[in-house]
Write an enzyme that holds these catalytic residues in place. Sequence first.
Site, PDB file in Angstrom:
ATOM      1  N   SER A 174       0.744  -1.197  -0.126  1.00  0.00           N
ATOM      2  CA  SER A 174       0.046  -0.016  -0.091  1.00  0.00           C
ATOM      3  C   SER A 174       0.997   1.192  -0.063  1.00  0.00           C
ATOM      4  CB  SER A 174      -0.942  -0.052   1.057  1.00  0.00           C
ATOM      5  OG  SER A 174       0.098   0.406   2.259  1.00  0.00           O
ATOM      6  N   LYS A 175       0.296   2.398  -0.162  1.00  0.00           N
ATOM      7  CA  LYS A 175       0.935   3.764  -0.280  1.00  0.00           C
ATOM      8  C   LYS A 175       1.693   3.928   1.123  1.00  0.00           C
ATOM      9  CE  LYS A 175      -0.578   8.505   0.251  1.00  0.00           C
ATOM     10  NZ  LYS A 175       0.665   8.905   0.696  1.00  0.00           N
ATOM     11  N   ARG A 176       0.987   3.314   2.193  1.00  0.00           N
ATOM     12  CA  ARG A 176       1.563   3.505   3.532  1.00  0.00           C
ATOM     13  C   ARG A 176       2.858   2.864   3.735  1.00  0.00           C
ATOM     14  NH1 ARG A 176      -2.638   1.541   7.144  1.00  0.00           N
ATOM     15  NH2 ARG A 176      -4.268   2.035   5.640  1.00  0.00           N
TER      16      ARG A 176
END
Length: 510
Positions: free
Chosen positions: A266-268
């Site tokens: 994910s972006k995180r």
Amino acid sequence: MTDRKVRVRFAPSPTGPLHIGGVRTALYNYLFAKKHGGDFILRIEDTDQTRFVPGAEEYIIESLKWLGITPNEGIGFGDGPYAPYRQSNRKPMYRDYVKQLIDSGHAYYAFDTPEDLEAMRERLKASNVDAKYDAITRTTMRNSLTLSEDEVTRLLERNADYVVRFKLPRKEEVKFHDEIRGWVTVNTSQMDDKVLFKSDGMPTYHLANIVDDYLMRITHVIRGEEWLPSAPLHVLLYRSLGWEEVMPKFAHLPLLLKPEGNGKLSKRDGDRLGFPVFPLQWQDPTTKEISSGYREVGYMPEAVINLLAFLGWNPGTPQEIFSKEELVAAFTIDRVSKHGAKFDQNKAKWFNQQYVRKTDDKTLAAELKKEVLANGLSFSDAYIEKATSLVKEKIGFTKELWTMGVYFFINPTQYDEAVITKRWNEKSAIVLNDLIQNLTSLNDFSSSNIEEQYNAALTKNDVAGKDFLQLLRVCLTGVAGGPPLFEMAELFGKENTILRLQNALNTIKK
Ligand code: GLU
């Protein structure tokens, strides 16, 4: 089916920046098309207008352009014979197919209000049953299967809000072949009557996707694993529309996983571990938050193609560096893994480093020269090129030619503290002074002559060369690691090398 020209599509929804998982999907479609002399199509699936994000479509196009994953037809790349390629522009095309499904008994109108649906959910939850609109619950709801024909006609004439739902066959095994996973079987009892169309005239993803794949003569659907649960419905739609003969083959690609391996990348994860998960930098139009991109971080497009190709596929040989053309030749779906591919940041950097090394010195030197000029400095092309050839092996990104080789152009004023503390002793200044003496009388300032003078200064003072070399490096460059030292000194030239040594002596001695 087998004699149809291969036609594949990448069908992103413009709901935000394209994730590198999406780029990989585009790449595999592209490679597959090229390998089979087929067409690669870009179709924008924007039926869900509530999720539309301004700039996302442009972002998708720019990403594919930057990477050279060029569609034969599609938005941003010139229309082909199946235009338009944006679903919102195809809106009038879907109605006939919805009608066909209703008329043949494969779909029905449903007039339930949000409150009706909520009440149904509550009711089923209370009796511990899966709350879904299906073969059983549909009999208790307000739809064209439960209402009289007159009532349905009246509601439609009054322009009542409705949706058209797919009428799933009850307890039927849907079996289809996935090119990566093999046979997949799902019982319709695990599915629900999905909405296909709404009274505003807009189809949902499922219907638009099937109709467009049919109309655009798509032969293979290569997409992410998250669409696998939708595939049984898609198979049933092909059957219900009488298109089974030309149903595309399905291939669901494995997920891209977090570096630790548990869960989807994910972006995180990118933010947390400091690597981009998007091809290009993206600024969120609402929050203005900026997410980094491979392009801006300094990756070369060829390297990104190569590293993405290897996230979920391998050629079955030790070769890892592949040009796009080589990938086209080597790529086969049967070598795509069923299992999720863990993202490895170091491996990604390694790929880029290999491509930097493959780039010729002149091209790299031109990049370095831009930085030199931007910093108001003036050096000959020959000097810049030699510096490039020396630093090249040490860097992972082109822009590091400047950041890691800055001491070629600006004399150091600071010296690595750790090395000084560890290596500087009462003899250091004496050796350096002797070295300065020796170099001053040197006529041919070649690396081998410099080294000879260095050794002479060490011998004279009875100092071990191994320990002193790092200190000398820090005196000349300010930093502890780098290219071969005496070759660098030769490039700095006699005057500048001596100046650097004197500066170091003056600064460090105190
Ligand atoms: N619009 C879908 C997406 O955003 C496409 C899925 C498919 O390829 O069928 O990924």
